[in-house]
Enzyme design. Structure first.
Site, PDB file in Angstrom:
ATOM      1  N   HIS A 219      32.567  40.914  35.664  1.00  0.00           N
ATOM      2  CA  HIS A 219      33.584  41.961  35.635  1.00  0.00           C
ATOM      3  C   HIS A 219      33.536  42.802  34.359  1.00  0.00           C
ATOM      4  O   HIS A 219      33.856  43.986  34.397  1.00  0.00           O
ATOM      5  CB  HIS A 219      34.961  41.349  35.880  1.00  0.00           C
ATOM      6  CG  HIS A 219      35.138  41.026  37.328  1.00  0.00           C
ATOM      7  ND1 HIS A 219      34.880  39.785  37.840  1.00  0.00           N
ATOM      8  CD2 HIS A 219      35.451  41.823  38.372  1.00  0.00           C
ATOM      9  CE1 HIS A 219      35.067  39.820  39.149  1.00  0.00           C
ATOM     10  NE2 HIS A 219      35.413  41.044  39.500  1.00  0.00           N
TER      11      HIS A 219
ATOM     12  N   ARG B 107      41.384  47.883  40.700  1.00  0.00           N
ATOM     13  CA  ARG B 107      41.446  46.441  40.425  1.00  0.00           C
ATOM     14  C   ARG B 107      42.694  46.153  39.592  1.00  0.00           C
ATOM     15  O   ARG B 107      42.691  46.340  38.379  1.00  0.00           O
ATOM     16  CB  ARG B 107      40.209  45.993  39.654  1.00  0.00           C
ATOM     17  CG  ARG B 107      38.909  46.041  40.439  1.00  0.00           C
ATOM     18  CD  ARG B 107      37.754  45.544  39.589  1.00  0.00           C
ATOM     19  NE  ARG B 107      36.560  45.226  40.354  1.00  0.00           N
ATOM     20  CZ  ARG B 107      35.555  46.076  40.566  1.00  0.00           C
ATOM     21  NH1 ARG B 107      35.598  47.278  40.078  1.00  0.00           N
ATOM     22  NH2 ARG B 107      34.499  45.688  41.275  1.00  0.00           N
TER      23      ARG B 107
ATOM     24  N   ARG C 220      44.260  47.245  45.143  1.00  0.00           N
ATOM     25  CA  ARG C 220      43.993  45.884  45.606  1.00  0.00           C
ATOM     26  C   ARG C 220      45.007  44.927  44.998  1.00  0.00           C
ATOM     27  O   ARG C 220      45.334  45.048  43.811  1.00  0.00           O
ATOM     28  CB  ARG C 220      42.577  45.483  45.190  1.00  0.00           C
ATOM     29  CG  ARG C 220      42.209  44.085  45.613  1.00  0.00           C
ATOM     30  CD  ARG C 220      40.762  43.793  45.364  1.00  0.00           C
ATOM     31  NE  ARG C 220      40.473  43.602  43.954  1.00  0.00           N
ATOM     32  CZ  ARG C 220      39.251  43.352  43.483  1.00  0.00           C
ATOM     33  NH1 ARG C 220      38.218  43.317  44.318  1.00  0.00           N
ATOM     34  NH2 ARG C 220      39.048  43.171  42.215  1.00  0.00           N
TER      35      ARG C 220
ATOM     36  N   GLU D 201      34.278  40.033  51.907  1.00  0.00           N
ATOM     37  CA  GLU D 201      33.423  39.640  50.774  1.00  0.00           C
ATOM     38  C   GLU D 201      33.006  38.172  50.811  1.00  0.00           C
ATOM     39  O   GLU D 201      32.405  37.688  49.862  1.00  0.00           O
ATOM     40  CB  GLU D 201      34.067  40.020  49.437  1.00  0.00           C
ATOM     41  CG  GLU D 201      35.509  39.641  49.251  1.00  0.00           C
ATOM     42  CD  GLU D 201      36.083  40.156  47.913  1.00  0.00           C
ATOM     43  OE1 GLU D 201      35.330  40.639  47.063  1.00  0.00           O
ATOM     44  OE2 GLU D 201      37.305  40.031  47.749  1.00  0.00           O
TER      45      GLU D 201
ATOM     46  N   ASN E  67      29.660  42.776  45.996  1.00  0.00           N
ATOM     47  CA  ASN E  67      29.335  41.915  44.840  1.00  0.00           C
ATOM     48  C   ASN E  67      29.535  40.447  45.206  1.00  0.00           C
ATOM     49  O   ASN E  67      28.661  39.610  45.009  1.00  0.00           O
ATOM     50  CB  ASN E  67      30.237  42.239  43.634  1.00  0.00           C
ATOM     51  CG  ASN E  67      30.209  43.696  43.270  1.00  0.00           C
ATOM     52  OD1 ASN E  67      29.235  44.377  43.573  1.00  0.00           O
ATOM     53  ND2 ASN E  67      31.266  44.189  42.661  1.00  0.00           N
TER      54      ASN E  67
ATOM     55  N   ARG F 297      27.075  35.306  40.570  1.00  0.00           N
ATOM     56  CA  ARG F 297      26.915  36.682  40.111  1.00  0.00           C
ATOM     57  C   ARG F 297      26.943  36.811  38.590  1.00  0.00           C
ATOM     58  O   ARG F 297      26.587  37.833  38.035  1.00  0.00           O
ATOM     59  CB  ARG F 297      27.987  37.586  40.743  1.00  0.00           C
ATOM     60  CG  ARG F 297      29.408  37.193  40.414  1.00  0.00           C
ATOM     61  CD  ARG F 297      30.430  37.920  41.276  1.00  0.00           C
ATOM     62  NE  ARG F 297      30.878  39.170  40.687  1.00  0.00           N
ATOM     63  CZ  ARG F 297      31.859  39.921  41.177  1.00  0.00           C
ATOM     64  NH1 ARG F 297      32.464  39.558  42.308  1.00  0.00           N
ATOM     65  NH2 ARG F 297      32.215  41.016  40.602  1.00  0.00           N
TER      66      ARG F 297
HETATM   67  C1  PEP Z   1      33.234  42.906  45.217  1.00  0.00           C
HETATM   68  O1  PEP Z   1      33.284  41.680  45.208  1.00  0.00           O
HETATM   69  O2  PEP Z   1      32.265  43.560  45.653  1.00  0.00           O
HETATM   70  C2  PEP Z   1      34.354  43.689  44.673  1.00  0.00           C
HETATM   71  C3  PEP Z   1      34.403  44.988  44.803  1.00  0.00           C
HETATM   72  O3  PEP Z   1      35.319  43.008  44.003  1.00  0.00           O
HETATM   73  P1  PEP Z   1      35.136  42.409  42.520  1.00  0.00           P
HETATM   74  O4  PEP Z   1      33.827  42.906  41.985  1.00  0.00           O
HETATM   75  O5  PEP Z   1      36.300  42.871  41.742  1.00  0.00           O
HETATM   76  O6  PEP Z   1      35.136  40.944  42.770  1.00  0.00           O
HETATM   77 MG    MG Z   2      35.180  40.656  44.883  1.00  0.00          MG
END
Ligand code: PEP
Ligand code: MG
Length: 756
Positions: free
Chosen positions: A364, A471, A507, A605, A628, A639
């Site tokens: 993040h 976010r 969100r 997701e 993501n 990630r």
């Molecule tokens: C994702 O997971 O692609 C997303 C947009 O949310 P975040 O990156 O905040 O987890």
């Molecule tokens: Mg996400």
């Protein structure tokens, strides 16, 4: 073997410098394997030769002098094969190369193993013995294990320049110090290193030249005295109730503090040019290394005491404000693990680049840096973070590299790249207000991802058609308690009003995973599979409802609010969330606010949501793919982990098929489908996403211009053809190459660098 291995590793890590580490290694390996010779050859890539850099058993005068061409001899063979070569009589081998100065005539048995780091051969580690014999399996395994340790040491030496210094002493030309990580946010930043570190974390204290040595020593003496006093008070208070063993602990502490040695050592470090916290770190680390390397278990345990004591002294030293970072006009922010707050604390206009030792391009912090258009490199674990304060640094966010104290010529080259980039930006700016429509008339929505108040203006300037993802956790992360309903309403109102009448998707709180709230600690073994996103908010309806009400109140008179639910894995979560959303709506209406019911969407997701996309779509107004997390969960690749970052690619065929399935399922229910993960801002991916039928793409502000440029220069027909072609491919690498080639052919090659 394991004990010996551990001892060698500890001894090596206690070495004064790189050369000493190599010498210790060859001596200890030769002893451990009871073999007559052990040598290390390092690859001098510049000259295509392996250089003998340490030996036990060969001619010591040949160190730095013997150079074996990369494709010659048994050393070359080990490097070529990239696996151990075990020969009972080397002289009988066709690749045997006689090097006169080596003094290896007597040796016959040969075992060599490559030293590999991140798939690159850095050198060769060999052992030799007079009588012909094959080294056995356990000896081979031992050598291979040590070679992996050696690889880390060499990589570190390469990054600090110690390796080139060593090779230079024979032939090598000095190179700039460069560290590799992974790209975090595109762009190039040049500035001065500012190291931020967690308070009370001794290991992360940077070195800093003291302004006044005597004042520094005074501070140190005062800190020691304060700790001595503290411990005395503690022990006196507890003494009557303490069993003898615990009492002994206090005695040990007092003894360490009273012995003049530790204080004197730290003071010597100060005089040698480090400030008190840095000098303390040096001494404590040296003692801990020494104690941990000892055989005696009791003494090893004392390492914990020394660490604890070090922390206590540090806490006293940090009572004043000197440990707060002093930002430079062009700050390159550096830290072990940086948080969004660290970025936000840099005064506006001063952040030129970010370097994080941990994390990857999908962390993040990296996402936030992209939103703020700050060049960022993540996962530079090898960099000596503590030593980078005040150094001149170039951050190459395209290639994930960091250059420390660059040469003049390198700096000029990067300055030229920055100018080129500015020219491209100016071109993109010219089409800022034009729609994202292909040459054959296909139109797609371009939205922006935001999360910080400060990036609203950047997002507006990007010319997006609305916010595809806000976010909310970022304002939550930047406080030391949950923001009140009214505080939230003000933040959301500013956002909604700035973009009105354009839609804004907010969100609901998505904390957990790599975004723990400091004031709401969650301790879990697998945070990404644990209490995250909607799971937390449904378990805490009071937090969820307060947030929903704040969003709704903020939307009064604007009615451009859309609400999105993160981490949905099951329809029951949506049903429950919808119930709470309706409840909040009724409550806010009852309060007298005149608002419309906002549209509701679900993020896709996690894999289960892909297969349930249709059932989810039935319940809400829109779907948005979080590529993501979807990539992370589909490929089982963390990630944030730089070690597996090369496996993380959202162009993986499995991810592409999942995306197609989501779009089809959503469209069957007549829903709007968007994608708001980083993939949406990747110029290499945009044609595929268009061909799949996504209605809109939501990305960081820094990507909007480039993506608009791509869309306006291609056709939907060509995109459909490309999608068809890549669907027959079986690997992400092939797909990426294919798409990069397509961009090159369309005359858009200059954008590929931006999408890395
Ligand atoms: C994702 O997971 O692609 C997303 C947009 O949310 P975040 O990156 O905040 O987890
Ligand atoms: Mg996400």
């Amino acid at each position: 073997m394991l004990t010996i291995l551990r001892q060698i590793i500890q001894e090596v890590s206690g070495a004064q410098d790189f050369s000493e580490a190599l010498d210790i290694m060859v001596q200890r390996i030769a002893n451990a394997l009871a073999t007559q010779a052990c040598s290390i050859f390092l690859l001098d890539r510049h000259h295509g030769e392996y250089v003998l850099v340490a030996t036990q058993g060969l001619n010591p005068d040949a160190v730095g002098k013997i150079r074996v061409p990369i494709n010659k001899g048994l050393i070359g063979l080990v490097g070529e094969r990239e696996e151990p070569v075990n020969i009972d009589d080397a002289r009988m081998h066709p690749r045997f190369l006689h090097v006169a100065e080596a003094g290896e005539e007597a040796y016959r048995a040969f075992l060599g193993t490559p030293v590999i780091y991140h798939r690159q051969v850095l050198g060769v580690l060999i052992v030799q013995q007079e009588e012909p014999r094959r080294y056995d399996e356990s000896e081979e395994a031992f050598l291979v294990t040590l070679a992996t340790q050696l690889a880390t040491i060499i990589a570190h030496a390469e990054a600090t320049g110690a390796l080139s210094d060593l090779l230079e002493s024979s032939k090598e030309v000095r190179h700039d110090h460069v560290y590799s990580g992974v790209p975090g946010a595109p762009g190039i930043g040049i500035g001065k290193g500012v190291v931020v570190y967690a308070p009370f974390d001794l290991d992360s204290i940077p070195d800093r030249v003291p302004e006044n040595v005597e004042a520094e020593i005074e501070l140190l003496d005062a800190a020691f005295a304060a700790v001595r006093e503290d411990i005395k008070m503690l022990s006196e208070r507890l003494y009557p109730n303490l069993p003898a063993e615990e009492r002994a602990l206090f005695e040990v502490y007092q003894r360490i503090l009273d012995s003049a040695d530790l204080g004197k050592e730290v003071a010597d470090n100060i005089r040698a040019g480090n400030w008190a916290p840095g000098a303390l770190r040096e001494s404590i680390q040296a003692h801990v290394r020494h104690l941990e390397g000892l055989d005696n278990e009791y003494m090893r345990e004392r390492a914990v005491d020394i660490k604890d004591l070090g922390l206590r002294v540090l806490a006293c030293l940090q009572k004043n404000d000197r440990t707060k970072p002093q930002y430079a006009e062009k700050t390159i922010l550096i830290g072990e693990t940086l948080s969004p707050t660290d970025l936000a604390e840099v005064p506006e206009g001063c952040l030129a680049g970010v370097i994080s030792a941990r994390g990857s391009g999908n962390s993040h912090v990296a996402i936030l840096a992209r939103a703020m258009k700050v060049p960022t490199v993540m996962g530079v674990g090898e960099a000596p973070i503590n030593e980078l304060l005040d150094k001149e640094i170039i951050v190459d966010g395209y290639y994930g590299q960091v250059h420390i104290s660059p040469s003049q010529s390198l700096r000029m080259e990067f300055e030229r790249l920055i100018m080129e980039e500015q020219k491209l930006d100016a071109k993109l700016d010219e089409i800022r207000d034009l729609p994202a429509v292909t040459k054959d008339g296909h139109r797609i929505g371009l939205m922006v991802n935001t999360g910080l108040g400060a990036d609203i203006s950047i997002s507006l300037a990007a010319g997006a058609e609305g916010v595809g993802l806000y976010r909310t956790e970022i304002p939550f992360l930047m406080r030391d308690r949950f923001p009140s309903g009214e505080e939230q309403r003000i933040i959301y109102r500013q956002l909604l009003a700035s973009f009105a009448p354009r839609p804004v998707i907010i969100r609901t709180l998505d904390v957990g995973g790599d975004k723990p709230l400091p004031y709401f600690p969650i301790k879990e073994d697998n945070p990404f599979l644990g209490w995250r996103g909607i799971r937390i908010t449904l378990d805490h309806p009071e937090i969820f409802l307060a947030q929903l009400r704040a969003m709704m109140r903020a939307s009064e008179g604007l009615n451009n609010l859309r609400i999105m639910l993160p981490m949905i894995t099951d329809v029951t979560e949506v049903d429950e969330a919808l119930r709470l959303i309706k409840k909040a709506y009724m409550e806010v209406r009852d309060e007298g606010f005149s608002i419309e019911m906002p549209q509701i969407g679900v993020m896709i997701e996690v894999p289960s949501a892909v297969y349930q996309a249709r059932a989810l779509a039935k319940r809400v107004d829109f779907l948005s793919v979080g590529s993501n997390d979807l990539t992370q969960y589909l490929l089982a690749v963390d990630r944030n982990n730089p070690r597996v970052a090369n496996l993380y690619d959202a162009l993986h065929p499995a991810v592409l098929r999942a995306l197609i399935q989501i779009v089809e399922s959503g469209h069957q229910e007549g829903r709007h489908i968007s994608i708001c993960g980083e993939l949406a801002g990747d110029p290499v991916a945009v044609m595929l996403l268009m061909a799949m039928g996504f209605d809109s793409l939501s990305m960081n502000a820094s990507s909007v211009g480039r993506i608009r440029w791509v869309i306006r220069h291609v056709t939907q027909k060509k995109s459909a053809k490309l999608l068809h072609e890549v669907l027959s491919m079986e690997s992400a690498v092939m797909i990426r190459c294919h798409m990069e080639l397509a961009l090159e052919r369309a005359g858009l090659g200059n954008l590929i660098r931006a999408g890395r």
